[in-house]
Design an enzyme around this catalytic site. Structure first.
Site, PDB file in Angstrom:
ATOM      1  CE  LYS A 191      -1.993   2.706   2.972  1.00  0.00           C
ATOM      2  NZ  LYS A 191      -1.992   3.997   2.226  1.00  0.00           N
ATOM      3  CB  CYS A 299      13.114   8.949   8.144  1.00  0.00           C
ATOM      4  SG  CYS A 299      14.087   8.105   6.912  1.00  0.00           S
ATOM      5  CD  GLU A 396      10.241  12.426  11.737  1.00  0.00           C
ATOM      6  OE1 GLU A 396       9.230  11.751  11.936  1.00  0.00           O
ATOM      7  OE2 GLU A 396      11.245  12.003  11.139  1.00  0.00           O
TER       8      GLU A 396
HETATM    9  P1  NAP Z   1       1.985   7.792   8.462  1.00  0.00           P
HETATM   10  O1  NAP Z   1       0.637   7.995   9.031  1.00  0.00           O
HETATM   11  O2  NAP Z   1       2.949   7.030   9.270  1.00  0.00           O
HETATM   12  O3  NAP Z   1       1.779   7.088   7.026  1.00  0.00           O
HETATM   13  C1  NAP Z   1       2.638   6.156   6.456  1.00  0.00           C
HETATM   14  C2  NAP Z   1       1.835   5.049   5.799  1.00  0.00           C
HETATM   15  O4  NAP Z   1       1.062   4.334   6.760  1.00  0.00           O
HETATM   16  C3  NAP Z   1       0.841   5.541   4.760  1.00  0.00           C
HETATM   17  O5  NAP Z   1       0.794   4.607   3.710  1.00  0.00           O
HETATM   18  C4  NAP Z   1      -0.433   5.555   5.567  1.00  0.00           C
HETATM   19  O6  NAP Z   1      -1.579   5.576   4.800  1.00  0.00           O
HETATM   20  C5  NAP Z   1      -0.313   4.298   6.371  1.00  0.00           C
HETATM   21  N1  NAP Z   1      -1.147   4.231   7.574  1.00  0.00           N
HETATM   22  C6  NAP Z   1      -1.724   5.246   8.258  1.00  0.00           C
HETATM   23  N2  NAP Z   1      -2.411   4.781   9.321  1.00  0.00           N
HETATM   24  C7  NAP Z   1      -2.274   3.430   9.321  1.00  0.00           C
HETATM   25  C8  NAP Z   1      -2.726   2.378  10.182  1.00  0.00           C
HETATM   26  N3  NAP Z   1      -3.462   2.615  11.266  1.00  0.00           N
HETATM   27  N4  NAP Z   1      -2.378   1.101   9.884  1.00  0.00           N
HETATM   28  C9  NAP Z   1      -1.610   0.849   8.815  1.00  0.00           C
HETATM   29  N5  NAP Z   1      -1.151   1.803   7.968  1.00  0.00           N
HETATM   30  C10 NAP Z   1      -1.471   3.078   8.214  1.00  0.00           C
HETATM   31  O7  NAP Z   1       2.646   9.172   8.055  1.00  0.00           O
HETATM   32  P2  NAP Z   1       1.952  10.550   7.601  1.00  0.00           P
HETATM   33  O8  NAP Z   1       0.654  10.766   8.323  1.00  0.00           O
HETATM   34  O9  NAP Z   1       1.926  10.600   6.133  1.00  0.00           O
HETATM   35  O10 NAP Z   1       3.017  11.594   8.159  1.00  0.00           O
HETATM   36  C11 NAP Z   1       2.998  11.935   9.544  1.00  0.00           C
HETATM   37  C12 NAP Z   1       4.401  12.084  10.083  1.00  0.00           C
HETATM   38  O11 NAP Z   1       5.100  10.852   9.952  1.00  0.00           O
HETATM   39  C13 NAP Z   1       5.284  13.063   9.326  1.00  0.00           C
HETATM   40  O12 NAP Z   1       5.039  14.388   9.712  1.00  0.00           O
HETATM   41  C14 NAP Z   1       6.659  12.591   9.693  1.00  0.00           C
HETATM   42  O13 NAP Z   1       7.014  13.093  10.951  1.00  0.00           O
HETATM   43  C15 NAP Z   1       6.482  11.088   9.778  1.00  0.00           C
HETATM   44  N6  NAP Z   1       6.921  10.399   8.524  1.00  0.00           N
HETATM   45  C16 NAP Z   1       8.065   9.663   8.562  1.00  0.00           C
HETATM   46  C17 NAP Z   1       8.512   9.044   7.403  1.00  0.00           C
HETATM   47  C18 NAP Z   1       9.762   8.229   7.371  1.00  0.00           C
HETATM   48  O14 NAP Z   1      10.367   8.104   6.302  1.00  0.00           O
HETATM   49  N7  NAP Z   1      10.170   7.606   8.451  1.00  0.00           N
HETATM   50  C19 NAP Z   1       7.808   9.179   6.214  1.00  0.00           C
HETATM   51  C20 NAP Z   1       6.613   9.915   6.205  1.00  0.00           C
HETATM   52  C21 NAP Z   1       6.195  10.506   7.387  1.00  0.00           C
HETATM   53  P3  NAP Z   1      -2.191   7.006   4.370  1.00  0.00           P
HETATM   54  O15 NAP Z   1      -1.290   7.523   3.315  1.00  0.00           O
HETATM   55  O16 NAP Z   1      -3.508   6.718   3.859  1.00  0.00           O
HETATM   56  O17 NAP Z   1      -2.215   7.865   5.628  1.00  0.00           O
END
Ligand code: NAP
Ligand code: MG
Length: 493
Positions: A191, A299, A396
């Site tokens: 996904k 990240c 972060e």
């Molecule tokens: P996120 O919620 O962690 O999303 C990452 C992935 O997980 C997306 O594919 C998301 O789908 C999915 N997801 C969300 N809720 C889930 C659940 N309950 N069970 C399984 N999968 C789920 O990240 P974000 O909301 O896009 O970003 C929030 C923060 O995360 C950022 O501000 C940053 O601090 C951090 N982040 C870190 C990285 C990294 O490389 N480590 C990358 C992105 C973000 P959806 O797209 O539909 O939400």
């Protein structure tokens, strides 16, 4: 900062979006209930395309296809050399379509076309080739146990792997996940992030063209609800997740019901430590690149910049000059060095942190505002004299916001660098070899860069200590995430 107006090189054309359906069992399909969602270009906020919004029933369909391909298909039984050859062929196809895929990344994510072309895509090609090479080199051991027995181990695929990835490096995350999983004979339900599904769908199309059998790679598009359904599905053996620490905590709870194997690559608040004896030109360039690259959406971003007091003032002055030279603008202009943030949520979150930094009394020495009125652009922002307890030093931010923290000596800076829940990356800049290695040894982080930043290679493992993750991606280590060890013992009597 300058807004790019008159580019020297011609703008790159926006790509045609070829594939907007999901891939399940080798077929391009809509969601069973017909629902869709829209993906936008973050530089203009214009609609790009509608893609299927998967629900639990679509996830179930994809898992069944992956299970069938694993149990009945040729995949796990296929000669490992042939699996490797398919990965290599996919690498060749990605390379042949590099300009199109890079442009899709810029369209969906907003990253500058120059970065997508020169950073993301070459790493994707390398990663697929690297794991293509591993496919026939994963093997067990013979073990001299006590008694008259012959004992050996073999390494078998884990099975059906759910892979959930974020939006910051959409295709690179696909390659990091597919490479080791496919080399070792697993099948996949992926996904991609809701913000950036398009390049993953196009790459899945190329995978079919390369000859991957139906059901080996399945892609479902949708929101977190689809990710959660994948995590809860009883017939998924493993979840590999990259994203936020908070979502990883949800996943760990949901996965506990079925005791899935879990690997996580999560967030960070990485220290970038500059000593007074460093090559300052290199360190300033490294401080800028280490934080502002990819609009700060990394990240491993070097978001806590520790600068030795002796050079602090001069260093910050020069860094601010560099930050002001960044060119914000159209991602399709090759002269652009900084694009928009990926979406409104991220934009709002970052602007909120900028507000909190100002309120806490940190000194905003450049930036600190939105850029323009259309698109999610944020000025390259530097806060000076940040203290360890401020939100902008602990959380972060995932945006173009750099916190500068002055320090006096090595013991102090190491202690402060480690005072974080995270442990993904760190960097140290010095000409003193012993000092460099002392820091490298003492910092609790999965990656330490010495006199460089963000050096990635498919062969070098990457992952986090503490709340930055579980397991390692890339290199030989990632193969362990996708294999079970079987011990076979036979009596020789
Ligand atoms: P996120 O919620 O962690 O999303 C990452 C992935 O997980 C997306 O594919 C998301 O789908 C999915 N997801 C969300 N809720 C889930 C659940 N309950 N069970 C399984 N999968 C789920 O990240 P974000 O909301 O896009 O970003 C929030 C923060 O995360 C950022 O501000 C940053 O601090 C951090 N982040 C870190 C990285 C990294 O490389 N480590 C990358 C992105 C973000 P959806 O797209 O539909 O939400
Ligand atoms: Mg988008």
């Amino acid at each position: 900062m300058s807004v790019s107006t008159a580019p020297k090189a011609a703008k790159i054309a926006r790509p045609k979006v070829r594939q907007t359906k999901m891939l399940i069992g080798g077929e391009w399909v809509d969601a069973l209930n017909g629902e869709t969602f829209t993906t936008y270009h973050p530089a203009t906020e214009e609609k790009i395309a509608d893609v299927p919004r998967a629900t639990a029933q679509d996830v179930d369909r994809a898992v069944k296809a992956a299970r069938k391909a694993f149990e009945e298909g040729p995949w796990p039984k296929m000669d490992a050399r042939d699996r490797g050859r398919l990965l290599t062929k996919l690498a060749d196809l990605v390379e042949a379509h590099l300009p199109e895929l890079a442009a899709l990344e810029s369209l969906d994510n907003g990253k500058p076309i120059t970065d997508a072309t020169n950073a993301d895509l070459p790493l994707v090609v390398d990663c697929l080739r690297y794991y293509g090479g591993w496919a026939d080199k994963v093997h067990g051991q013979t073990i001299p146990i006590r008694g008259e027995y012959f004992c050996y181990t073999s390494r078998e695929p884990v099975g059906v792997c759910g892979q959930i990835i974020p939006w910051n490096f959409p295709l690179l995350m696909v390659a990091w996940k597919w490479g080791p999983a496919l080399a070792t004979g697993n099948t996949i339900v992926m996904k991609p992030a809701e913000q950036t599904p398009l390049s993953c769908l196009r790459m899945a199309e190329l995978a079919l063209e390369a000859g991957f059998p139906p059901g080996v790679i399945n892609v479902i598009t949708g929101f977190g609800e689809a990710g959660a359904a994948l995590v809860k599905h009883p017939d998924v053996d493993k979840i590999a997740f990259t994203g936020s620490t908070e979502t990883a905590q949800h996943i760990m709870r949901d996965a506990s019901q079925t005791l899935k194997r879990l690997t996580f690559e999560l967030g960070g608040k990485s220290p970038n430590i500059v000593f007074a004896d460093a090559d300052l030109d290199a360190a300033i360039a490294g401080a800028e690149f280490g934080l502002f690259f990819n609009q700060g959406q990394c990240c491993c971003a070097g978001s806590r910049l520790f600068v030795e007091e002796k050079i602090h003032e001069k260093f910050v002055g020069r860094l601010v000059e560099r930050a002001k030279q960044r060119r914000l603008g159209d991602p399709f202009d090759p002269a652009t060095t900084q694009g928009p943030q990926v979406d409104k949520d991220q934009f709002d979150k970052i602007m909120d942190y900028i507000g909190r930094g100002k309120k806490a009394g940190a000194q905003c020495v450049t930036g600190g505002d939105r850029e323009g009125t259309t698109g999610f652009f944020i000025q390259p922002t530097v806060f000076d004299n940040v203290t360890d307890d401020m939100d902008i030093a602990t959380d972060e931010i995932f945006g173009p916001v750099l916190s500068v923290l002055p320090f006096k000596d090595i013991d102090e800076v190491v202690e402060r660098a480690n005072k974080t829940l995270y442990g993904l990356a760190a960097a140290v800049w010095t000409r003193d070899v012993a000092k460099a290695h002392r820091v490298a040894k003492s910092v609790r982080a999965g990656t330490v860069w010495i006199n460089c930043y963000d050096v990635f290679d498919a062969a070098a493992p990457f992952g986090g200590f503490k709340m930055s993750g579980i397991g390692r991606e890339l290199g030989e280590y990632a193969l362990a995430n996708y294999t079970e060890v079987k011990t076979v013992t036979m009596s020789l009597k």
